[in-house]
Write an enzyme that holds these catalytic residues in place. Sequence first.
Site, PDB file in Angstrom:
ATOM      1  N   CYS A   1       0.862  -1.180   0.000  1.00  0.00           N
ATOM      2  CA  CYS A   1       0.000   0.000   0.000  1.00  0.00           C
ATOM      3  C   CYS A   1       0.898   1.229   0.000  1.00  0.00           C
ATOM      4  CB  CYS A   1      -0.946   0.030   1.198  1.00  0.00           C
ATOM      5  SG  CYS A   1      -2.357   1.125   0.870  1.00  0.00           S
TER       6      CYS A   1
ATOM      7  N   CYS B   1      -3.948   6.244   0.092  1.00  0.00           N
ATOM      8  CA  CYS B   1      -3.365   4.987  -0.383  1.00  0.00           C
ATOM      9  C   CYS B   1      -2.938   5.015  -1.856  1.00  0.00           C
ATOM     10  CB  CYS B   1      -4.339   3.841  -0.101  1.00  0.00           C
ATOM     11  SG  CYS B   1      -4.735   3.680   1.658  1.00  0.00           S
TER      12      CYS B   1
ATOM     13  N   SER C   1      -5.639  -3.707  14.527  1.00  0.00           N
ATOM     14  CA  SER C   1      -5.058  -3.019  15.677  1.00  0.00           C
ATOM     15  C   SER C   1      -6.087  -2.660  16.756  1.00  0.00           C
ATOM     16  CB  SER C   1      -4.320  -1.777  15.194  1.00  0.00           C
ATOM     17  OG  SER C   1      -5.189  -0.926  14.459  1.00  0.00           O
TER      18      SER C   1
ATOM     19  N   LYS D   1     -11.143  -7.931   6.293  1.00  0.00           N
ATOM     20  CA  LYS D   1     -10.544  -7.042   7.287  1.00  0.00           C
ATOM     21  C   LYS D   1     -11.484  -5.887   7.575  1.00  0.00           C
ATOM     22  CE  LYS D   1      -6.770  -3.832   7.668  1.00  0.00           C
ATOM     23  NZ  LYS D   1      -5.833  -3.048   6.929  1.00  0.00           N
TER      24      LYS D   1
ATOM     25  N   ARG E   1     -11.011   7.309   4.109  1.00  0.00           N
ATOM     26  CA  ARG E   1     -10.771   6.352   3.025  1.00  0.00           C
ATOM     27  C   ARG E   1     -12.072   5.779   2.453  1.00  0.00           C
ATOM     28  NH1 ARG E   1      -5.512   6.508   4.032  1.00  0.00           N
ATOM     29  NH2 ARG E   1      -4.485   5.502   5.787  1.00  0.00           N
TER      30      ARG E   1
ATOM     31  N   LYS F   1     -12.017  -5.188   2.330  1.00  0.00           N
ATOM     32  CA  LYS F   1     -11.480  -4.324   3.386  1.00  0.00           C
ATOM     33  C   LYS F   1     -12.441  -3.165   3.591  1.00  0.00           C
ATOM     34  CE  LYS F   1      -7.521  -1.484   4.594  1.00  0.00           C
ATOM     35  NZ  LYS F   1      -6.123  -1.142   4.281  1.00  0.00           N
TER      36      LYS F   1
ATOM     37  N   GLU G   1     -16.589  -7.975  -4.495  1.00  0.00           N
ATOM     38  CA  GLU G   1     -15.166  -7.641  -4.368  1.00  0.00           C
ATOM     39  C   GLU G   1     -14.312  -8.907  -4.442  1.00  0.00           C
ATOM     40  OE1 GLU G   1     -13.192  -5.229  -4.358  1.00  0.00           O
ATOM     41  OE2 GLU G   1     -14.211  -3.401  -3.757  1.00  0.00           O
TER      42      GLU G   1
ATOM     43  N   TYR H   1      -1.735  -9.350  16.081  1.00  0.00           N
ATOM     44  CA  TYR H   1      -0.669  -8.866  16.969  1.00  0.00           C
ATOM     45  C   TYR H   1      -0.565  -9.745  18.213  1.00  0.00           C
ATOM     46  CZ  TYR H   1      -1.421  -4.951  13.865  1.00  0.00           C
ATOM     47  OH  TYR H   1      -1.568  -4.203  12.737  1.00  0.00           O
TER      48      TYR H   1
ATOM     49  N   ARG I   1      -2.720   3.315  12.490  1.00  0.00           N
ATOM     50  CA  ARG I   1      -2.316   4.544  11.794  1.00  0.00           C
ATOM     51  C   ARG I   1      -1.318   5.332  12.624  1.00  0.00           C
ATOM     52  NH1 ARG I   1      -8.154   5.898   8.995  1.00  0.00           N
ATOM     53  NH2 ARG I   1      -8.203   3.988   7.747  1.00  0.00           N
TER      54      ARG I   1
ATOM     55  N   CYS J   1      -0.082   4.322   1.675  1.00  0.00           N
ATOM     56  CA  CYS J   1      -0.436   5.358   2.671  1.00  0.00           C
ATOM     57  C   CYS J   1       0.680   5.665   3.663  1.00  0.00           C
ATOM     58  CB  CYS J   1      -1.730   4.994   3.394  1.00  0.00           C
ATOM     59  SG  CYS J   1      -1.781   3.319   4.051  1.00  0.00           S
TER      60      CYS J   1
HETATM   61  C1  PBG Z   1      -2.791   0.147   4.842  1.00  0.00           C
HETATM   62  C2  PBG Z   1      -3.247  -0.738   5.941  1.00  0.00           C
HETATM   63  C3  PBG Z   1      -4.016  -0.413   7.074  1.00  0.00           C
HETATM   64  C4  PBG Z   1      -4.064  -1.564   7.849  1.00  0.00           C
HETATM   65  C5  PBG Z   1      -3.372  -2.557   7.166  1.00  0.00           C
HETATM   66  N1  PBG Z   1      -2.892  -2.027   5.971  1.00  0.00           N
HETATM   67  C6  PBG Z   1      -4.609   0.868   7.508  1.00  0.00           C
HETATM   68  C7  PBG Z   1      -5.607   1.577   6.712  1.00  0.00           C
HETATM   69  O1  PBG Z   1      -6.147   1.078   5.722  1.00  0.00           O
HETATM   70  O2  PBG Z   1      -5.853   2.726   7.063  1.00  0.00           O
HETATM   71  C8  PBG Z   1      -4.732  -1.684   9.183  1.00  0.00           C
HETATM   72  C9  PBG Z   1      -4.215  -2.757  10.075  1.00  0.00           C
HETATM   73  C10 PBG Z   1      -4.572  -2.619  11.507  1.00  0.00           C
HETATM   74  O3  PBG Z   1      -5.397  -1.775  11.915  1.00  0.00           O
HETATM   75  O4  PBG Z   1      -4.010  -3.399  12.296  1.00  0.00           O
HETATM   76  N2  PBG Z   1      -3.732   0.470   3.889  1.00  0.00           N
HETATM   77 ZN    ZN Z   2      -3.152   2.271   2.566  1.00  0.00          ZN
END
Ligand code: PBG
Ligand code: ZN
Length: 329
Positions: A126, A136, A280, A254, A223, A201, A239, A319, A211, A128
């Site tokens: 990605c 992104c 996270s 996700k 986003r 996602k 998707e 994690y 983030r 971002c």
């Molecule tokens: C990047 C990305 C994100 C996560 C994984 N890849 C953040 C987002 O889309 O803003 C989130 C993972 C997490 O929260 O543990 N695009």
């Molecule tokens: Zn991203």
Amino acid sequence: MMNFSSPNFPLSRMRRLRGSAELRALVRETHLSPNDFCYPLFVVPGENLAQPIGALPGQNRWSVDKVIGEVAAAMAEGIRSVILFGLPESKDSEGSQAFSSEAPVQRAVRELKRSFPNLVVMTDVCLCQYTDHGHCGPLCGHTVDNDAALEILAKTAVSHAQAGADLVAPSDMMDGRVAAIRAALDQSGFKDTGILSYAVKFASAYYGPFREAADSKPSFGDRRSYQMDSANRREALREAALDVQEGADWLMVKPALAYLDILRDLREHFALPLACYNVSGEYSMLKAAAANGWLDEKLVTLETLLSMKRAGADLILTYHAREAARWLA
Ligand code: PBG
Ligand code: ZN
């Protein structure tokens, strides 16, 4: 005994098979093991760094030299796969550090595959973390330019494959990215590098702590013009179907916990391996409650991970990977 009648009672007594730990083990339908976990790691420029991430208690950002030791410890606990996220030295409007062969992710992949040839190394693809505006892909007005992003994402995926990644995992949600990445990998001679697509996602508030960890908060807006609306279930199937047609080897949903219904839907509609990302915010919620003594951390964490497996996940990006592997040992 009370006087009542039921068609099944007392003939059926569900408690008969719950009476002992041994009986319960024999009729258990879902099992968790360290094999089920993929451990996400953040790599940063510099040396000798293990920077604790405030919003992700117990997780660090690692310099490449230090991530080796962390992975060695995880492997000793039974973890077989990792997914890498990188923070660059500098950011620009296009995110061009994302495909630098000397950026932390590319260096970490090379070092990890050299030290642990059997480790399954995946990379998040990605932009971002690499763009100065935190979106992104490159911008066109106030939104991401889909088709311009594809080229940069494909280059990034190729740079990860060149470094030795087993699978690349695009998380950007641009349309056509799986096809673009598959074509670029094949044209560069990486026909055996797999694609684990973050196919479904959602635009989620559960990404908050990530983030902070990845310094990837959008500088304006959100986003929602590229990630999915949390309300949509049929769209998730569309998707996933598109990514399968484009050549994805593996599908992901996700976040995980608030989207177990989607995970189950994908399990029932597709034969591909299925992953989910225990993101996270899901991790931090449990850590915070446990730190306050409100929940039994071990029990609630294993129950949460088990729910993802039961919903249909073959692999859980989490994690909790190391801790959970120790608890399961
Ligand atoms: C990047 C990305 C994100 C996560 C994984 N890849 C953040 C987002 O889309 O803003 C989130 C993972 C997490 O929260 O543990 N695009
Ligand atoms: Zn991203």
